[in-house]
Write a protein that holds these residues in place. Structure first.
Motif, short mmCIF file in Angstrom:
data_model
loop_
_atom_site.label_atom_id
_atom_site.label_comp_id
_atom_site.label_asym_id
_atom_site.label_seq_id
_atom_site.Cartn_x
_atom_site.Cartn_y
_atom_site.Cartn_z
N GLU A 8 0.86 -1.19 0.00
CA GLU A 8 0.00 0.00 0.00
C GLU A 8 0.90 1.25 0.00
O GLU A 8 1.74 1.40 0.90
CB GLU A 8 -0.90 -0.01 1.23
CG GLU A 8 -1.68 1.27 1.48
CD GLU A 8 -2.59 1.61 0.32
OE1 GLU A 8 -2.34 2.66 -0.32
OE2 GLU A 8 -3.55 0.85 0.05
N ASP A 9 0.73 2.13 -1.00
CA ASP A 9 1.61 3.30 -1.08
C ASP A 9 1.03 4.53 -0.40
O ASP A 9 1.72 5.55 -0.27
CB ASP A 9 1.94 3.61 -2.55
CG ASP A 9 0.73 4.07 -3.34
OD1 ASP A 9 -0.39 3.59 -3.06
OD2 ASP A 9 0.90 4.90 -4.25
N ASP A 10 -0.22 4.47 0.05
CA ASP A 10 -0.80 5.58 0.82
C ASP A 10 -0.35 5.40 2.28
O ASP A 10 -0.81 4.48 2.98
CB ASP A 10 -2.33 5.53 0.72
CG ASP A 10 -3.00 6.71 1.43
OD1 ASP A 10 -2.54 7.09 2.52
OD2 ASP A 10 -4.00 7.22 0.90
N ILE A 11 0.54 6.27 2.72
CA ILE A 11 1.17 6.10 4.03
C ILE A 11 0.15 6.14 5.16
O ILE A 11 0.18 5.31 6.08
CB ILE A 11 2.26 7.18 4.25
CG1 ILE A 11 3.31 7.12 3.14
CG2 ILE A 11 2.92 6.99 5.62
CD1 ILE A 11 4.00 5.78 3.01
N ASP A 12 -0.76 7.10 5.11
CA ASP A 12 -1.76 7.22 6.18
C ASP A 12 -2.66 5.99 6.23
O ASP A 12 -2.89 5.42 7.31
CB ASP A 12 -2.61 8.49 5.98
CG ASP A 12 -1.81 9.76 6.19
OD1 ASP A 12 -0.80 9.71 6.91
OD2 ASP A 12 -2.20 10.80 5.63
N TYR A 13 -3.15 5.58 5.08
CA TYR A 13 -4.05 4.42 5.05
C TYR A 13 -3.30 3.14 5.41
O TYR A 13 -3.81 2.30 6.16
CB TYR A 13 -4.68 4.29 3.66
CG TYR A 13 -5.78 3.25 3.60
CD1 TYR A 13 -7.02 3.50 4.17
CD2 TYR A 13 -5.57 2.02 2.98
CE1 TYR A 13 -8.04 2.55 4.13
CE2 TYR A 13 -6.57 1.07 2.93
CZ TYR A 13 -7.80 1.34 3.51
OH TYR A 13 -8.79 0.39 3.47
N GLY A 14 -2.09 2.99 4.89
CA GLY A 14 -1.28 1.81 5.21
C GLY A 14 -1.01 1.70 6.71
O GLY A 14 -1.05 0.60 7.28
N SER A 32 5.49 0.07 0.78
CA SER A 32 4.86 0.98 -0.17
C SER A 32 5.52 0.88 -1.54
O SER A 32 5.13 1.57 -2.48
CB SER A 32 4.95 2.43 0.34
OG SER A 32 6.32 2.81 0.52
N ASP A 52 -2.82 -3.26 -2.99
CA ASP A 52 -3.48 -2.12 -3.62
C ASP A 52 -3.31 -2.28 -5.13
O ASP A 52 -2.44 -3.04 -5.58
CB ASP A 52 -2.84 -0.82 -3.13
CG ASP A 52 -3.61 0.41 -3.57
OD1 ASP A 52 -4.75 0.27 -4.05
OD2 ASP A 52 -3.06 1.52 -3.43
N THR A 80 -8.62 -1.76 -2.43
CA THR A 80 -8.36 -0.69 -3.39
C THR A 80 -9.51 0.30 -3.49
O THR A 80 -10.67 -0.02 -3.19
CB THR A 80 -8.09 -1.31 -4.78
OG1 THR A 80 -7.89 -0.28 -5.74
CG2 THR A 80 -9.25 -2.19 -5.22
N LYS A 102 -11.74 0.27 -0.36
CA LYS A 102 -11.07 0.89 0.79
C LYS A 102 -12.06 1.53 1.77
O LYS A 102 -11.67 1.91 2.88
CB LYS A 102 -10.06 1.93 0.31
CG LYS A 102 -8.77 1.32 -0.22
CD LYS A 102 -7.73 2.38 -0.52
CE LYS A 102 -6.41 1.75 -0.92
NZ LYS A 102 -5.37 2.75 -1.23
#
Length: 224
Positions: A8-14, A32, A52, A80, A102
């Motif tokens: 997952e490349d979205d830091i907050d969501y990851g 990520s 993702d 996703t 998501k």
């Protein structure tokens, strides 16, 4: 404890997903970087992967194809924001155990993961005795009476192939097509590196021999 790979490349969501799954009792390895995934499979024994789709460089669909080819026994799901029906159908056709938006509640995500793991057949562990060595392919472990070698997945797979062909000649082309899916020059050089590593690990037992046959492959004697 089940080990999960999260890509997952979205830091907050990851961060949120990783923390929730760890609170729920999972061991989560999060990256990520989609390029790092193959290396992580060499280092860990994952029970499930969460992918993702909209990732830089290598997208989730590409990762899924590689996983299905190289690690067919490990289930994966998509988590996703790409939630059109055409994307969902493609994800399921690629072998995904589930396709989750998501917007999914974290508790629902956990329940879906539990359901996948519950219905994933557990591999029976076969331990091989190679001369003075003990080889556990599930744990990627080759044990010598005085030391333990932690193998990569590629080393494990090559040693399993050698076991399959014990007391026989194993052609290079067979190895390359099974483990690398291509018998080209560069993969051939890589094969030689892995054979050299296994010979070094097994050097303390003279009854074990991996003999090169020029232009053909290898003669295997593992003292099973």
């Amino acid at each position: 404890m089940h080990k999960i790979l999260l890509v997952e490349d979205d830091i907050d969501y990851g961060t949120v997903v990783k923390q929730y799954l760890e609170i729920s009792g999972f061991d989560v390895v999060w990256t990520s970087d989609s390029i790092e995934v193959n290396a992580l499979f060499e280092q860990h024994n994952f029970d499930l992967a969460i992918l993702d789709i909209m990732l830089p460089i290598k997208d989730g669909f590409t990762l899924a194809k590689e996983m299905h080819q190289n690690h067919p026994n490990i289930p994966f799901l998509f988590l996703t924001a790409k939630n059109q029906n055409i994307d969902r159908l493609l994800g399921l056709k690629l072998g995904a155990a589930d396709y989750i938006a998501k917007t999914c509640d974290p508790e629902e995500l956990k329940l879906r993961i539990d359901n996948i793991l519950r219905h994933t057949p557990k591999e029976t562990t076969t331990v091989y005795h190679l001369g003075i060595y003990t080889f556990n392919p599930t744990l990627l472990r080759l044990e010598h009476p005085k030391r333990t070698y932690q193998l990569t997945e590629r080393e494990r797979d090559l040693l399993l192939l050698f076991i399959q062909y014990d007391q026989s000649i194993l052609e290079r082309e067979v190895i390359l097509n099974q483990l690398w899916q291509s018998a080209d020059y560069f993969n051939g050089r890589s094969l030689d590196v892995f054979v050299t590593r296994l010979r070094k690990y097994l050097v303390d037992d003279d009854t074990i021999q991996i003999t090169s046959i020029r232009g053909v492959g290898f003669k295997i004697n593992l003292n099973l």
